[in-house]
Design an enzyme around this catalytic site. Sequence first.
Site, short mmCIF file in Angstrom:
data_model
loop_
_atom_site.label_atom_id
_atom_site.label_comp_id
_atom_site.label_asym_id
_atom_site.label_seq_id
_atom_site.Cartn_x
_atom_site.Cartn_y
_atom_site.Cartn_z
N TYR A 1 22.54 46.82 37.75
CA TYR A 1 23.53 47.80 37.29
C TYR A 1 22.97 49.07 37.18
CZ TYR A 1 26.58 43.44 35.96
OH TYR A 1 27.11 42.49 35.95
N PRO B 1 35.48 45.36 35.66
CA PRO B 1 34.65 44.23 36.05
C PRO B 1 33.11 44.37 35.60
CG PRO B 1 35.34 45.67 37.75
CD PRO B 1 35.95 46.21 36.72
P1 RFL Z 1 44.86 35.99 39.69
O1 RFL Z 1 43.50 35.68 40.49
O2 RFL Z 1 45.45 37.45 40.14
O3 RFL Z 1 45.86 34.97 40.14
C1 RFL Z 1 47.22 35.12 40.07
C2 RFL Z 1 47.97 34.26 41.16
O4 RFL Z 1 49.37 34.35 40.96
C3 RFL Z 1 50.07 34.63 42.01
N1 RFL Z 1 51.39 35.29 41.76
C4 RFL Z 1 52.67 34.84 41.86
N2 RFL Z 1 52.66 33.35 42.02
C5 RFL Z 1 54.18 32.93 42.17
N3 RFL Z 1 55.17 33.86 41.76
C6 RFL Z 1 54.85 35.31 41.48
N4 RFL Z 1 55.87 36.08 41.17
C7 RFL Z 1 53.31 35.68 41.71
N5 RFL Z 1 52.94 36.90 41.24
C8 RFL Z 1 51.61 36.83 41.52
C9 RFL Z 1 49.11 35.53 43.06
O5 RFL Z 1 49.33 35.64 44.26
C10 RFL Z 1 47.47 34.99 42.51
O6 RFL Z 1 47.47 33.88 43.34
O7 RFL Z 1 44.72 35.86 38.26
P2 RFL Z 1 43.94 34.97 37.12
O8 RFL Z 1 44.04 33.55 37.86
O9 RFL Z 1 44.26 35.06 36.12
O10 RFL Z 1 42.43 35.03 37.36
C11 RFL Z 1 41.88 36.39 37.12
C12 RFL Z 1 40.68 36.66 38.06
O11 RFL Z 1 41.00 36.63 39.36
C13 RFL Z 1 39.94 38.00 37.68
O12 RFL Z 1 40.21 38.39 36.42
C14 RFL Z 1 38.74 38.36 38.25
O13 RFL Z 1 38.58 38.57 39.64
C15 RFL Z 1 38.20 39.63 37.81
N6 RFL Z 1 36.64 39.97 38.25
C16 RFL Z 1 35.49 39.50 37.76
N7 RFL Z 1 35.88 38.45 36.59
C17 RFL Z 1 34.47 37.90 36.33
O14 RFL Z 1 34.63 37.11 35.66
N8 RFL Z 1 33.26 38.17 36.94
C18 RFL Z 1 33.27 39.05 37.98
O15 RFL Z 1 32.24 39.22 38.51
C19 RFL Z 1 34.33 39.72 38.39
N9 RFL Z 1 34.13 40.73 39.41
C20 RFL Z 1 36.88 41.07 39.38
C21 RFL Z 1 35.28 41.37 39.85
C22 RFL Z 1 37.67 41.74 39.88
C23 RFL Z 1 37.66 42.62 40.90
N10 RFL Z 1 38.75 43.14 41.51
C24 RFL Z 1 39.24 42.93 42.92
C25 RFL Z 1 39.85 43.37 40.55
C26 RFL Z 1 35.24 42.42 40.94
C27 RFL Z 1 36.26 42.72 41.21
C28 RFL Z 1 36.22 43.89 42.34
C1 PHB Z 2 30.38 40.66 41.73
O1 PHB Z 2 29.47 39.87 42.54
O2 PHB Z 2 31.40 40.49 42.31
C2 PHB Z 2 30.15 41.11 40.73
C3 PHB Z 2 29.15 40.80 39.85
C4 PHB Z 2 28.93 41.26 38.35
C5 PHB Z 2 29.99 42.23 38.24
C6 PHB Z 2 31.00 42.28 38.84
C7 PHB Z 2 31.22 41.90 40.02
O3 PHB Z 2 30.09 42.81 36.77
#
Ligand code: RFL
Ligand code: PHB
Length: 390
Positions: A201, A293
């Site tokens: 980081y 994130p």
């Molecule tokens: P999701 O994954 O957004 O899934 C929600 C699902 O609901 C569907 N949906 C519907 N279905 C039916 N009817 C509707 N009206 C609907 N509206 C939506 C969607 O299509 C989808 O399939 O939420 P969920 O399950 O709560 O999961 C949350 C995680 O996806 C999210 O918090 C993480 O990805 C965040 N995040 C990270 N979290 C970590 O713990 N460690 C990490 O390293 C990390 N890195 C990240 C991240 C998120 C990122 N982005 C893109 C925001 C890195 C990035 C870049």
């Molecule tokens: C990732 O690998 O996508 C990633 C890892 C650590 C973070 C956020 C995203 O804090």
Amino acid sequence: MRTKVAIIGSGPAGLLLGALLHAAGIDNIIIEQRSRDYVLSRIRAGVLEQGTVDILRRLGVSARLDHEGLPHQGFSIGYANRSLRIDLADLTNGSKVMVYGQTEVTRDLMDARLQAGLTTLYEAENTTLHDFDSFKPSVSCQVAGKTITIDCDVIAGCDGFHGVSRASVPVNAINQFERVYPFGWLGIMADVPPCSHELIYASHPRGFALCSMRSTTRSRYYLQVKADENIAEWPDHRFWDELRRRLDPVAADNVVPGPSIEKSVAPLRSFVAEPLQFGRLFLVGDAAHIVPPTGAKGLNLAASDAFYLSEALIEYYADRTPAALCRYSARALDRIWKAERFSWSMTTLLHRFDHYSAFEQKMQDAEFAFLESSRTARQAMAENYIGLPL
Ligand code: RFL
Ligand code: PHB
């Protein structure tokens, strides 16, 4: 159709909840607006807390995770051309995190669901929640032009930040707390070896950078950019050049550039909705909260919410007392707010804020100096990073 729990959304929150309920003999149906392939093509999180790994192991869906996941005992913080290692294992009595992509977690859970013969309605349109303020809620949607109604006892809103569940709650019944950060993350994935065997980081006057990975041959990198950054202005060579400029000389030298296989900009936001229960509707995961994130907490919070709600539902079906259901909101929110605090503090510590005065910049410098000199400060960071107890 009839089921006990109608789950809206097949992201990590919905899939985990479905698996936990199935393991306890509680039938459930998942309604997902996208196709299975679309859900699997979304590239997001990469770091799993031990608690999340434990849940996946208990569910019997960790074969690939145990084989392909990369255990990490620490990470580094780059600052002013220096590198400070946060030794997670040493600072927390041996705890570690696991690097394993959210896409893979989703795939493992979807495969297990398919094998168990559980119903998931993909490409469901016009999902609508009905009567969740009564004991007879239902969810309707259209699949392939046919209207389907699912009668249930409980609706779990696992449909992410832009989903329909939270939006169905009357505005006067919900409190929402939000901070939108004045920047985003430009992320790329490339099939090149990572520049370091642990995550870095990096805080830099040009902006934050993160070096992460999915395997020993696949790298994931992020750069702090403007929230409205135009991705067309970031050909791969510009990304690699900028990344190197923000890293310490050793890491910069080790960057192996290569063609990106994914490139996207994500906005950064802190958000919490309270409460998480509205009659027979429960909000879970990103539907209820968003963290920037920086602390790697989003997916892990979705997992802890799903775990808490599964426990509440198991207790409810065992003795039919609604009191079990009523405890979910407060129990989950306690952990959510702590993860919000950590994600906000990591974001504030590591990013460049254009509006910072010279004083605020000095405060950031002092924060790093303190982290460098105090094991207790590093310990607090490590304790949060590995994940607070469930
Ligand atoms: P999701 O994954 O957004 O899934 C929600 C699902 O609901 C569907 N949906 C519907 N279905 C039916 N009817 C509707 N009206 C609907 N509206 C939506 C969607 O299509 C989808 O399939 O939420 P969920 O399950 O709560 O999961 C949350 C995680 O996806 C999210 O918090 C993480 O990805 C965040 N995040 C990270 N979290 C970590 O713990 N460690 C990490 O390293 C990390 N890195 C990240 C991240 C998120 C990122 N982005 C893109 C925001 C890195 C990035 C870049
Ligand atoms: C990732 O690998 O996508 C990633 C890892 C650590 C973070 C956020 C995203 O804090």
